[in-house]
Design a protein around this motif. Structure first.
Motif, PDB file in Angstrom:
ATOM      1  N   TYR A   1       0.706  -1.202   0.086  1.00 28.63           N
ATOM      2  CA  TYR A   1       0.170   0.054   0.092  1.00 28.63           C
ATOM      3  C   TYR A   1       0.762   1.198  -0.105  1.00 28.63           C
ATOM      4  O   TYR A   1       1.981   1.237   0.771  1.00 28.63           O
ATOM      5  CB  TYR A   1      -1.057   0.123   1.254  1.00 28.63           C
ATOM      6  N   GLU A   2       0.463   2.094  -0.746  1.00 28.60           N
ATOM      7  CA  GLU A   2       1.022   3.506  -0.806  1.00 28.60           C
ATOM      8  C   GLU A   2      -0.091   4.771  -0.431  1.00 28.60           C
ATOM      9  O   GLU A   2      -0.772   4.881  -1.382  1.00 28.60           O
ATOM     10  CB  GLU A   2       1.836   3.881  -2.128  1.00 28.60           C
ATOM     11  N   ILE A   3       0.004   5.348   0.587  1.00 33.67           N
ATOM     12  CA  ILE A   3      -0.772   6.359   0.827  1.00 33.67           C
ATOM     13  C   ILE A   3      -0.666   7.699  -0.015  1.00 33.67           C
ATOM     14  O   ILE A   3       0.698   8.170   0.152  1.00 33.67           O
ATOM     15  CB  ILE A   3      -1.043   6.747   2.349  1.00 33.67           C
ATOM     16  N   VAL A   4      -1.425   8.129  -0.857  1.00 34.79           N
ATOM     17  CA  VAL A   4      -1.041   9.035  -1.968  1.00 34.79           C
ATOM     18  C   VAL A   4      -1.922  10.391  -1.777  1.00 34.79           C
ATOM     19  O   VAL A   4      -1.506  11.395  -2.130  1.00 34.79           O
ATOM     20  CB  VAL A   4      -1.045   8.749  -3.376  1.00 34.79           C
ATOM     21  N   ALA A   5      -2.894  10.104  -1.112  1.00 30.44           N
ATOM     22  CA  ALA A   5      -3.760  11.330  -0.568  1.00 30.44           C
ATOM     23  C   ALA A   5      -4.572  11.254   0.594  1.00 30.44           C
ATOM     24  O   ALA A   5      -4.695   9.888   1.054  1.00 30.44           O
ATOM     25  CB  ALA A   5      -4.848  11.566  -1.735  1.00 30.44           C
ATOM     26  N   VAL A   6      -4.743  12.386   1.507  1.00 33.55           N
ATOM     27  CA  VAL A   6      -5.533  12.154   2.611  1.00 33.55           C
ATOM     28  C   VAL A   6      -6.633  13.389   2.596  1.00 33.55           C
ATOM     29  O   VAL A   6      -6.582  14.356   2.003  1.00 33.55           O
ATOM     30  CB  VAL A   6      -4.577  12.367   3.740  1.00 33.55           C
ATOM     31  N   SER A   7      -7.605  13.003   3.534  1.00 29.95           N
ATOM     32  CA  SER A   7      -8.799  13.984   3.584  1.00 29.95           C
ATOM     33  C   SER A   7      -9.133  14.019   5.147  1.00 29.95           C
ATOM     34  O   SER A   7      -9.204  12.838   5.862  1.00 29.95           O
ATOM     35  CB  SER A   7      -9.952  13.413   2.642  1.00 29.95           C
ATOM     36  N   ASP A   8      -9.378  15.251   5.512  1.00 29.74           N
ATOM     37  CA  ASP A   8     -10.032  15.561   6.981  1.00 29.74           C
ATOM     38  C   ASP A   8     -10.606  17.033   7.000  1.00 29.74           C
ATOM     39  O   ASP A   8      -9.964  17.755   6.221  1.00 29.74           O
ATOM     40  CB  ASP A   8      -9.075  15.243   7.920  1.00 29.74           C
ATOM     41  N   VAL A   9     -11.444  16.977   7.612  1.00 32.73           N
ATOM     42  CA  VAL A   9     -12.162  18.308   8.016  1.00 32.73           C
ATOM     43  C   VAL A   9     -11.449  19.215   8.971  1.00 32.73           C
ATOM     44  O   VAL A   9     -11.554  20.407   8.783  1.00 32.73           O
ATOM     45  CB  VAL A   9     -13.713  18.086   8.395  1.00 32.73           C
ATOM     46  N   ASN A  10     -10.547  18.591   9.696  1.00 35.61           N
ATOM     47  CA  ASN A  10      -9.606  19.136  10.556  1.00 35.61           C
ATOM     48  C   ASN A  10      -8.422  19.540   9.656  1.00 35.61           C
ATOM     49  O   ASN A  10      -7.498  18.696   9.564  1.00 35.61           O
ATOM     50  CB  ASN A  10      -9.449  18.471  11.808  1.00 35.61           C
ATOM     51  N   GLU A  11      -8.246  20.901   9.814  1.00 33.91           N
ATOM     52  CA  GLU A  11      -7.229  21.407   8.982  1.00 33.91           C
ATOM     53  C   GLU A  11      -5.855  21.212   9.610  1.00 33.91           C
ATOM     54  O   GLU A  11      -4.864  21.056   8.846  1.00 33.91           O
ATOM     55  CB  GLU A  11      -7.493  23.025   8.590  1.00 33.91           C
ATOM     56  N   VAL A  12      -5.712  21.230  11.087  1.00 37.95           N
ATOM     57  CA  VAL A  12      -4.510  21.134  11.617  1.00 37.95           C
ATOM     58  C   VAL A  12      -4.197  19.591  11.151  1.00 37.95           C
ATOM     59  O   VAL A  12      -2.946  19.213  11.004  1.00 37.95           O
ATOM     60  CB  VAL A  12      -4.598  21.445  13.280  1.00 37.95           C
ATOM     61  N   ALA A  13      -5.071  18.722  11.694  1.00 32.93           N
ATOM     62  CA  ALA A  13      -4.800  17.233  11.233  1.00 32.93           C
ATOM     63  C   ALA A  13      -4.392  17.146  10.241  1.00 32.93           C
ATOM     64  O   ALA A  13      -3.316  16.135   9.577  1.00 32.93           O
ATOM     65  CB  ALA A  13      -6.080  16.270  11.651  1.00 32.93           C
ATOM     66  N   LEU A  14      -5.020  17.572   8.812  1.00 32.15           N
ATOM     67  CA  LEU A  14      -4.577  17.456   7.545  1.00 32.15           C
ATOM     68  C   LEU A  14      -3.143  17.750   7.244  1.00 32.15           C
ATOM     69  O   LEU A  14      -2.621  17.074   6.619  1.00 32.15           O
ATOM     70  CB  LEU A  14      -5.550  18.220   6.720  1.00 32.15           C
ATOM     71  N   THR A  15      -2.976  19.053   7.971  1.00 33.72           N
ATOM     72  CA  THR A  15      -1.461  19.387   7.542  1.00 33.72           C
ATOM     73  C   THR A  15      -0.381  18.549   8.532  1.00 33.72           C
ATOM     74  O   THR A  15       0.636  18.075   7.764  1.00 33.72           O
ATOM     75  CB  THR A  15      -1.502  20.900   8.215  1.00 33.72           C
ATOM     76  N   GLU A  16      -0.697  18.440   9.731  1.00 33.19           N
ATOM     77  CA  GLU A  16       0.274  17.603  10.482  1.00 33.19           C
ATOM     78  C   GLU A  16       0.497  16.218   9.862  1.00 33.19           C
ATOM     79  O   GLU A  16       1.472  15.633   9.713  1.00 33.19           O
ATOM     80  CB  GLU A  16      -0.109  17.427  12.067  1.00 33.19           C
ATOM     81  N   ARG A  17      -0.505  15.247   9.499  1.00 33.17           N
ATOM     82  CA  ARG A  17      -0.574  14.029   9.092  1.00 33.17           C
ATOM     83  C   ARG A  17       0.049  13.969   7.737  1.00 33.17           C
ATOM     84  O   ARG A  17       0.540  13.156   7.313  1.00 33.17           O
ATOM     85  CB  ARG A  17      -1.837  13.280   9.035  1.00 33.17           C
ATOM     86  N   GLY A  18      -0.449  15.221   6.859  1.00 33.66           N
ATOM     87  CA  GLY A  18       0.133  15.109   5.415  1.00 33.66           C
ATOM     88  C   GLY A  18       1.512  15.262   5.512  1.00 33.66           C
ATOM     89  O   GLY A  18       2.477  14.561   4.795  1.00 33.66           O
ATOM     90  N   GLU A  19       2.152  16.055   6.471  1.00 32.94           N
ATOM     91  CA  GLU A  19       3.675  16.326   6.490  1.00 32.94           C
ATOM     92  C   GLU A  19       4.321  14.810   6.896  1.00 32.94           C
ATOM     93  O   GLU A  19       5.308  14.477   6.379  1.00 32.94           O
ATOM     94  CB  GLU A  19       3.811  17.287   7.533  1.00 32.94           C
ATOM     95  N   GLN A  20       3.494  14.238   7.950  1.00 35.84           N
ATOM     96  CA  GLN A  20       4.265  12.900   8.554  1.00 35.84           C
ATOM     97  C   GLN A  20       4.294  12.092   7.371  1.00 35.84           C
ATOM     98  O   GLN A  20       5.228  11.039   7.385  1.00 35.84           O
ATOM     99  CB  GLN A  20       3.339  12.444   9.351  1.00 35.84           C
ATOM    100  N   LEU A  21       3.251  11.966   6.576  1.00 38.54           N
ATOM    101  CA  LEU A  21       3.359  10.757   5.261  1.00 38.54           C
ATOM    102  C   LEU A  21       3.875  11.294   4.135  1.00 38.54           C
ATOM    103  O   LEU A  21       3.981  10.579   3.154  1.00 38.54           O
ATOM    104  CB  LEU A  21       1.733  10.457   5.237  1.00 38.54           C
ATOM    105  N   GLY A  22       4.350  12.567   3.997  1.00 42.65           N
ATOM    106  CA  GLY A  22       4.746  13.063   2.982  1.00 42.65           C
ATOM    107  C   GLY A  22       3.949  13.106   1.798  1.00 42.65           C
ATOM    108  O   GLY A  22       4.335  13.131   0.715  1.00 42.65           O
ATOM    109  N   ILE A  23       2.678  13.631   2.209  1.00 39.47           N
ATOM    110  CA  ILE A  23       1.889  13.840   1.237  1.00 39.47           C
ATOM    111  C   ILE A  23       1.922  15.430   0.568  1.00 39.47           C
ATOM    112  O   ILE A  23       1.868  16.218   1.325  1.00 39.47           O
ATOM    113  CB  ILE A  23       0.341  13.737   1.588  1.00 39.47           C
ATOM    114  N   PRO A  24       2.098  15.555  -0.637  1.00 41.39           N
ATOM    115  CA  PRO A  24       1.955  16.951  -1.158  1.00 41.39           C
ATOM    116  C   PRO A  24       0.920  17.407  -0.907  1.00 41.39           C
ATOM    117  O   PRO A  24      -0.279  17.225  -0.737  1.00 41.39           O
ATOM    118  CB  PRO A  24       2.278  16.834  -2.498  1.00 41.39           C
ATOM    119  N   ALA A  25       0.853  19.202  -0.724  1.00 44.36           N
ATOM    120  CA  ALA A  25       0.011  19.828  -0.137  1.00 44.36           C
ATOM    121  C   ALA A  25      -1.514  19.741  -1.270  1.00 44.36           C
ATOM    122  O   ALA A  25      -2.409  19.885  -0.908  1.00 44.36           O
ATOM    123  CB  ALA A  25       0.237  21.164  -0.475  1.00 44.36           C
TER     124      ALA A  25
END
Length: 349
Positions: free
Chosen positions: A28-52
């Motif tokens: 599995y490769e996580i290539v995109a993420v979604s959440d209504v919480n912008e803080v969680a979206l930014t923090e987890r996106g950074e942790q997983l290396g997901i582009p903005a």
């Protein structure tokens, strides 16, 4: 072997486990993420290396992203139906958390869409992947217990007990969850019964709210609780096995105690999350002489949820995988429990 590009919806506490489980499988490769919480979206996106550009506030955009091969949804109950609907419309395979929907009416609408355009789907009834439960199913199907006459299933936790001082959280909000203990823990009990014995024929239930108010952590004001924190019901299955079910969030000493006892003509079997790698088997060796054995679960019963999801995506899923119709049938039984408790009568399915 092919890697699957995953879009992950919901970045709360449970997402940590799902990310870990996917990593173990290595495909599995996580290539995109979604959440209504912008803080969680930014923090987890950074942790997983997901582009903005692959961090979505709107989950529909994630589902429709052509770079996403399949969707994993780990969200509260009130958006389950919307996410499944989006996946059906996009023809996108998905793994969605239980309960299937918040209320049965949503499940009926999704079934109409699914029948028009089926999509490979898995519903997160994760206890099908507890080795002891899989071995119990194998022994029942092989007739090792003889004719099964009755069974009991319970799922107990203690985090809602008065002594825990648990505040008002989203799991107590009826608008979000639909039900309390029933949808959260009871859905697992219902799936376990279906996994072991097939479909429900009839049931009689009661639902209770034992702790009727809890403090709002933001205001300190007490909030009335409108969802159940205790549920019990008895049921008859398609093979005429009769079962007793109990679930509570107020069982002190029960951290995560999901277990089944099966009573057949040739013996009794116990399986539990408290000892997931063994079962207890009690049988008569001779008239009046009981033998009790603790048996290690064989290696063939060690199947992971995300390993099975890979099989689904590869097009070779087995019959024990909890698919779309398992989610629908589960919601149908949940609805019967609610109606039985409200109307104080036995419901036929």
């Amino acid at each position: 072997m092919k890697k699957f590009r995953i879009g992950l919806i919901g970045l709360g506490g449970m997402s940590h486990s799902h990310i870990r489980w996917m990593a173990v499988e290595g495909r599995y490769e996580i290539v995109a993420v979604s959440d209504v919480n912008e803080v969680a979206l930014t923090e987890r996106g950074e942790q997983l290396g997901i582009p903005a550009g692959k961090r979505y506030g709107d989950f529909v955009q994630l589902v429709e992203d052509p770079d996403v091969d399949a969707v994993v949804s780990v969200t509260p109950n009130n958006v389950h139906a919307d996410i499944v609907r989006a996946c059906l419309q996009a023809g996108k395979p998905f793994l969605a958390e239980k309960p299937f929907t918040r209320v049965f009416q949503e499940a009926e609408e999704l079934l109409e869409r699914y029948e028009q355009q089926p999509v490979s789907a898995m519903i997160g009834f994760s206890y099908r992947y507890t080795p002891a439960f899989r071995y119990a199913r194998e022994l029942v199907r092989e007739g090792k217990l003889g004719a099964v006459r009755s069974f009991s299933i319970q799922y107990l936790q203690d985090w809602g007990a008065v002594s825990k001082h648990t505040p008002y959280i989203w799991r107590f909000n009826k608008d979000i969850t639909g039900t309390g203990t029933l949808g959260d823990l009871g859905s697992h009990m219902i799936d376990m019964a279906r996994f072991l014995f097939g479909e429900f024929k009839e049931l009689s239930a009661q639902m209770r709210t034992l702790v009727t108010e809890r403090p709002d952590p933001a205001t300190g004001q007490m909030v009335k609780i409108e969802v159940d924190d205790f549920v019990s019901f008895q049921a008859r299955m398609e093979g005429d096995e009769v079962g007793i079910f109990q679930s509570s969030r107020n069982a002190i000493g029960s951290g995560n105690q999901h277990e089944v006892s099966i009573y057949g003509d040739a013996g009794t079997l116990h399986a539990s999350t408290l000892n997931p790698d063994q079962i207890i088997w009690i049988r008569e060796e001779a008239p009046g002489q009981l033998a009790k054995a603790v048996i290690d679960v064989p290696e063939r019963c060690r199947v992971s949820q995300y390993g099975d999801f890979l099989s689904l995506l590869d097009g070779i899923a087995g019959e024990s995988l909890p698919g779309f119709m398992d989610g629908y049938r589960n919601q149908e039984v949940l609805d019967a429990v609610i109606r039985s408790s409200e109307e104080k009568r036995t419901i036929e399915l």
